[in-house]
Design a protein around this motif. Structure first.
Motif, mmCIF file in Angstrom:
data_model
loop_
_atom_site.group_PDB
_atom_site.id
_atom_site.type_symbol
_atom_site.label_atom_id
_atom_site.label_comp_id
_atom_site.label_asym_id
_atom_site.label_seq_id
_atom_site.Cartn_x
_atom_site.Cartn_y
_atom_site.Cartn_z
ATOM 1 N N UNK A 1 163.673 20.738 175.591
ATOM 2 C CA UNK A 1 162.592 19.813 175.225
ATOM 3 C C UNK A 1 161.985 20.138 173.856
ATOM 4 N N UNK A 2 162.799 20.013 172.820
ATOM 5 C CA UNK A 2 162.388 20.387 171.468
ATOM 6 C C UNK A 2 162.289 19.187 170.533
ATOM 7 N N UNK A 3 162.228 17.985 171.082
ATOM 8 C CA UNK A 3 162.161 16.778 170.268
ATOM 9 C C UNK A 3 161.085 16.772 169.203
ATOM 10 N N UNK A 4 159.871 17.259 169.497
ATOM 11 C CA UNK A 4 158.832 17.251 168.466
ATOM 12 C C UNK A 4 159.122 18.157 167.275
ATOM 13 N N UNK A 5 160.085 19.037 167.390
ATOM 14 C CA UNK A 5 160.390 20.007 166.349
ATOM 15 C C UNK A 5 161.560 19.586 165.460
ATOM 16 N N UNK A 6 162.087 18.382 165.684
ATOM 17 C CA UNK A 6 163.273 17.962 164.935
ATOM 18 C C UNK A 6 163.333 16.446 164.795
ATOM 19 N N UNK B 1 165.867 20.718 152.955
ATOM 20 C CA UNK B 1 164.546 21.280 152.672
ATOM 21 C C UNK B 1 163.549 20.172 152.330
ATOM 22 N N UNK B 2 163.950 19.279 151.446
ATOM 23 C CA UNK B 2 163.064 18.169 151.071
ATOM 24 C C UNK B 2 162.718 17.334 152.301
ATOM 25 N N UNK B 3 163.712 17.003 153.091
ATOM 26 C CA UNK B 3 163.470 16.195 154.289
ATOM 27 C C UNK B 3 162.553 16.903 155.283
ATOM 28 N N UNK B 4 162.685 18.205 155.399
ATOM 29 C CA UNK B 4 161.824 18.942 156.318
ATOM 30 C C UNK B 4 160.395 19.051 155.816
ATOM 31 N N UNK B 5 160.191 18.989 154.512
ATOM 32 C CA UNK B 5 158.823 19.025 153.983
ATOM 33 C C UNK B 5 158.153 17.660 153.995
ATOM 34 N N UNK B 6 158.923 16.579 154.019
ATOM 35 C CA UNK B 6 158.305 15.241 153.997
ATOM 36 C C UNK B 6 158.306 14.556 155.360
ATOM 37 N N UNK B 7 158.789 15.237 156.380
ATOM 38 C CA UNK B 7 158.831 14.650 157.720
ATOM 39 C C UNK B 7 157.423 14.348 158.227
ATOM 40 N N UNK B 8 157.280 13.308 159.043
ATOM 41 C CA UNK B 8 155.968 13.035 159.631
ATOM 42 C C UNK B 8 155.569 14.045 160.708
ATOM 43 N N UNK B 9 156.497 14.859 161.160
ATOM 44 C CA UNK B 9 156.235 15.826 162.216
ATOM 45 C C UNK B 9 155.614 17.100 161.643
ATOM 46 N N UNK B 10 154.367 17.359 162.014
ATOM 47 C CA UNK B 10 153.694 18.573 161.540
ATOM 48 C C UNK B 10 154.403 19.825 162.043
ATOM 49 N N UNK B 11 154.905 19.791 163.256
ATOM 50 C CA UNK B 11 155.612 20.953 163.804
ATOM 51 C C UNK B 11 156.894 21.231 163.025
ATOM 52 N N UNK B 12 157.608 20.180 162.735
ATOM 53 C CA UNK B 12 158.858 20.332 161.983
ATOM 54 C C UNK B 12 158.575 20.893 160.589
ATOM 55 N N UNK B 13 157.537 20.361 159.927
ATOM 56 C CA UNK B 13 157.166 20.878 158.607
ATOM 57 C C UNK B 13 156.784 22.353 158.677
ATOM 58 N N UNK B 14 156.015 22.714 159.703
ATOM 59 C CA UNK B 14 155.512 24.083 159.815
ATOM 60 C C UNK B 14 156.622 25.096 160.045
ATOM 61 N N UNK B 15 157.655 24.718 160.790
ATOM 62 C CA UNK B 15 158.732 25.657 161.099
ATOM 63 C C UNK B 15 159.894 25.512 160.123
ATOM 64 N N UNK B 16 160.438 24.322 160.040
ATOM 65 C CA UNK B 16 161.674 24.138 159.283
ATOM 66 C C UNK B 16 161.453 24.015 157.785
ATOM 67 N N UNK B 17 160.263 23.614 157.357
ATOM 68 C CA UNK B 17 159.981 23.595 155.917
ATOM 69 C C UNK B 17 160.180 24.974 155.305
#
Length: 125
Positions: free
Chosen positions: A28-33, A91-107
């Motif tokens: 259940x990791x949908x919010x992170x990707x 990297x660019x996509x992970x920093x501009x994603x609407x997901x705050x969780x994704x930005x925080x981890x994968x950015x």
């Protein structure tokens, strides 16, 4: 030193591959990707996208390790530039994603990966 940095890059690639396998298996990791569009497990289309990313990540890790001269540089050096370009786009996509969780981890993770790959490609074997 370059080979060790390349191995660190490859290790991060393997970590991301592990994350992709967890997504494929239904964790259940949908919010992170994938923009955080899915709560819980990804739908089949999202899991297929995760599955497609696995060989890309393996290629990227091997390309950077080869570009560092490990095992005689078993692939052409240009494959390392491709890996750096894909890492940069990710990297660019992970920093501009609407997901705050994704930005925080994968950015930050992808930024480190770009820095490692960039170092290997700039310094060479």
């Amino acid at each position: 030193m370059t080979v060790q940095i390349a191995h660190l890059y490859a290790l991060l690639c393997l970590g991301v591959v592990g994350f992709q396998f967890a997504l494929i298996a239904g964790a259940p990791l949908g919010p992170w990707t994938q923009g955080g569009r899915h709560e819980g497990a990804l739908p089949v289309s999202g899991r297929l996208l995760a599955a497609l990313s696995v060989p890309v990540l393996v290629f990227m890790g091997l390309a950077i390790v080869s570009a560092a001269g490990f095992a005689g540089g078993f692939w052409p050096r240009w494959t390392g530039w491709v890996a750096l370009a894909v890492s940069s786009a990710s990297c660019v996509l992970n920093w501009i994603t609407p997901s705050a969780r994704e930005r925080a981890v994968w950015g930050p993770v992808t930024l480190i990966m770009v820095a490692l790959a960039g170092y290997v490609m700039a310094v060479g074997p």
